[in-house]
Motif scaffolding. Sequence first.
Motif, PDB file in Angstrom:
ATOM      1  N   LEU A 161       0.827  -1.289   0.141  1.00  0.00           N
ATOM      2  CA  LEU A 161      -0.059   0.114  -0.061  1.00  0.00           C
ATOM      3  C   LEU A 161       1.013   1.350   0.052  1.00  0.00           C
ATOM      4  N   TYR A 162       0.512   2.403  -0.625  1.00  0.00           N
ATOM      5  CA  TYR A 162       1.022   3.558  -0.591  1.00  0.00           C
ATOM      6  C   TYR A 162       0.304   4.597   0.417  1.00  0.00           C
ATOM      7  N   CYS A 163       0.817   5.139   1.248  1.00  0.00           N
ATOM      8  CA  CYS A 163       0.222   5.690   2.398  1.00  0.00           C
ATOM      9  C   CYS A 163       0.904   7.333   2.453  1.00  0.00           C
ATOM     10  N   ALA A 164       0.220   8.174   2.662  1.00  0.00           N
ATOM     11  CA  ALA A 164       0.778   9.488   3.143  1.00  0.00           C
ATOM     12  C   ALA A 164      -0.046   9.919   4.480  1.00  0.00           C
ATOM     13  N   ALA A 165       0.790  10.726   5.480  1.00  0.00           N
ATOM     14  CA  ALA A 165       0.186  11.079   6.681  1.00  0.00           C
ATOM     15  C   ALA A 165       0.200  12.661   6.840  1.00  0.00           C
ATOM     16  N   LEU A 166      -1.051  13.239   6.726  1.00  0.00           N
ATOM     17  CA  LEU A 166      -1.226  14.476   6.384  1.00  0.00           C
ATOM     18  C   LEU A 166      -1.463  15.149   7.425  1.00  0.00           C
ATOM     19  N   TYR A 167      -0.706  16.182   7.972  1.00  0.00           N
ATOM     20  CA  TYR A 167      -0.801  16.989   9.425  1.00  0.00           C
ATOM     21  C   TYR A 167      -1.608  18.174   9.025  1.00  0.00           C
ATOM     22  N   LEU A 168      -2.924  18.173   9.720  1.00  0.00           N
ATOM     23  CA  LEU A 168      -3.927  19.203   9.499  1.00  0.00           C
ATOM     24  C   LEU A 168      -3.884  19.976  10.905  1.00  0.00           C
ATOM     25  N   SER A 211       0.734  19.641   6.002  1.00  0.00           N
ATOM     26  CA  SER A 211       1.900  19.230   5.811  1.00  0.00           C
ATOM     27  C   SER A 211       2.066  17.594   5.469  1.00  0.00           C
ATOM     28  N   THR A 212       2.797  17.116   4.592  1.00  0.00           N
ATOM     29  CA  THR A 212       2.788  15.830   4.381  1.00  0.00           C
ATOM     30  C   THR A 212       4.257  15.221   4.930  1.00  0.00           C
ATOM     31  N   GLY A 213       5.121  16.040   5.742  1.00  0.00           N
ATOM     32  CA  GLY A 213       6.187  15.558   6.245  1.00  0.00           C
ATOM     33  C   GLY A 213       6.562  14.798   7.231  1.00  0.00           C
ATOM     34  N   PHE A 214       5.512  13.882   7.519  1.00  0.00           N
ATOM     35  CA  PHE A 214       5.738  12.771   8.821  1.00  0.00           C
ATOM     36  C   PHE A 214       6.551  11.505   8.085  1.00  0.00           C
ATOM     37  N   LEU A 215       6.293  11.320   6.856  1.00  0.00           N
ATOM     38  CA  LEU A 215       6.926  10.123   6.062  1.00  0.00           C
ATOM     39  C   LEU A 215       7.984  10.586   5.046  1.00  0.00           C
ATOM     40  N   ASN A 216       8.775   9.601   5.025  1.00  0.00           N
ATOM     41  CA  ASN A 216      10.028   9.965   3.845  1.00  0.00           C
ATOM     42  C   ASN A 216      10.290   8.630   3.023  1.00  0.00           C
ATOM     43  N   PRO A 217       9.694   8.843   1.727  1.00  0.00           N
ATOM     44  CA  PRO A 217       9.256  10.093   1.219  1.00  0.00           C
ATOM     45  C   PRO A 217       7.726  10.066   1.481  1.00  0.00           C
ATOM     46  N   PRO A 218       7.216  11.309   1.291  1.00  0.00           N
ATOM     47  CA  PRO A 218       5.857  11.756   1.728  1.00  0.00           C
ATOM     48  C   PRO A 218       4.900  10.635   1.254  1.00  0.00           C
ATOM     49  N   HIS A 227     -10.336  26.941  25.107  1.00  0.00           N
ATOM     50  CA  HIS A 227     -10.230  25.706  25.875  1.00  0.00           C
ATOM     51  C   HIS A 227      -9.813  24.402  25.393  1.00  0.00           C
ATOM     52  N   HIS A 228      -9.652  24.464  23.866  1.00  0.00           N
ATOM     53  CA  HIS A 228      -9.040  23.125  23.330  1.00  0.00           C
ATOM     54  C   HIS A 228      -8.396  23.572  22.144  1.00  0.00           C
ATOM     55  N   GLN A 229      -7.502  22.729  21.592  1.00  0.00           N
ATOM     56  CA  GLN A 229      -7.029  22.930  20.123  1.00  0.00           C
ATOM     57  C   GLN A 229      -7.203  21.694  19.377  1.00  0.00           C
ATOM     58  N   THR A 230      -7.698  21.643  18.430  1.00  0.00           N
ATOM     59  CA  THR A 230      -7.758  20.303  17.670  1.00  0.00           C
ATOM     60  C   THR A 230      -6.971  20.210  16.350  1.00  0.00           C
ATOM     61  N   ASP A 231      -5.806  19.477  16.319  1.00  0.00           N
ATOM     62  CA  ASP A 231      -4.881  19.164  15.176  1.00  0.00           C
ATOM     63  C   ASP A 231      -5.270  17.708  14.753  1.00  0.00           C
ATOM     64  N   CYS A 232      -5.322  17.448  13.452  1.00  0.00           N
ATOM     65  CA  CYS A 232      -5.547  16.175  12.987  1.00  0.00           C
ATOM     66  C   CYS A 232      -4.543  15.361  12.148  1.00  0.00           C
ATOM     67  N   ILE A 233      -4.328  14.188  12.175  1.00  0.00           N
ATOM     68  CA  ILE A 233      -3.577  13.509  11.226  1.00  0.00           C
ATOM     69  C   ILE A 233      -4.353  12.652  10.158  1.00  0.00           C
ATOM     70  N   LYS A 234      -4.615  12.925   8.990  1.00  0.00           N
ATOM     71  CA  LYS A 234      -5.401  12.502   8.005  1.00  0.00           C
ATOM     72  C   LYS A 234      -4.470  11.285   7.331  1.00  0.00           C
ATOM     73  N   PHE A 235      -4.728  10.254   7.473  1.00  0.00           N
ATOM     74  CA  PHE A 235      -4.063   8.955   6.656  1.00  0.00           C
ATOM     75  C   PHE A 235      -4.528   8.933   5.278  1.00  0.00           C
ATOM     76  N   ILE A 236      -3.888   8.774   4.069  1.00  0.00           N
ATOM     77  CA  ILE A 236      -4.544   8.646   2.849  1.00  0.00           C
ATOM     78  C   ILE A 236      -3.622   7.195   2.379  1.00  0.00           C
TER      79      ILE A 236
END
Length: 167
Positions: free
Chosen positions: A65-72, A79-86, A120-129
């Motif tokens: 499988l090909y995967c990308a981890a997109l930090y939102l 940003s797609t910088g969590f994996l090398n290559p993206p 009160h809160h901050q929501t960041d996400c990691i979206k996996f494609i």
Amino acid sequence: FIKNLTNQDESNQIPGDAVDIQVAVGNENYTTDHDDKISINFTKTGNKWQSSIKVRITNNSDNDLYCAALYLASDFRSSTGFLNPPVYLLERNNSVELTVKGNSTIPIYLDDVMKWFNWHHQTDCIKFIISTGIFDSEALNLEKLPSPHLPGAQMRALKAGIGDEEM
């Protein structure tokens, strides 16, 4: 918009159990018991509130499988910088950890805007494609929007008195 991106075509969907995503918060062990959301408790170190996470993706399918981890981020940056290559080729029955600058422990900090505006809160996400074919993720990299001006920031930048002393 990107956070809710899904493949609605049932004829080419990847089964939900094809990929296992494990998360470890702080010094805890990896767990898959996160229901697509995790809460992070921060500790104050110096003047910063911080924590860390570790994320591991495992391919449980019979196919590569090909995967990308997109930090939102909450500042609308992506940003797609969590994996090398993206877009990473994750071979069947193998795992990969997300990294920042080669380190699998990803530091997390609270934004100063949260403190100054008492959010009160901050929501960041990691979206996996995930895909069975290679794809280009470059268009998913977006710059952040400007932060609100912090109270007193303009006054701190003003010069006062004689010479270059700051207020």
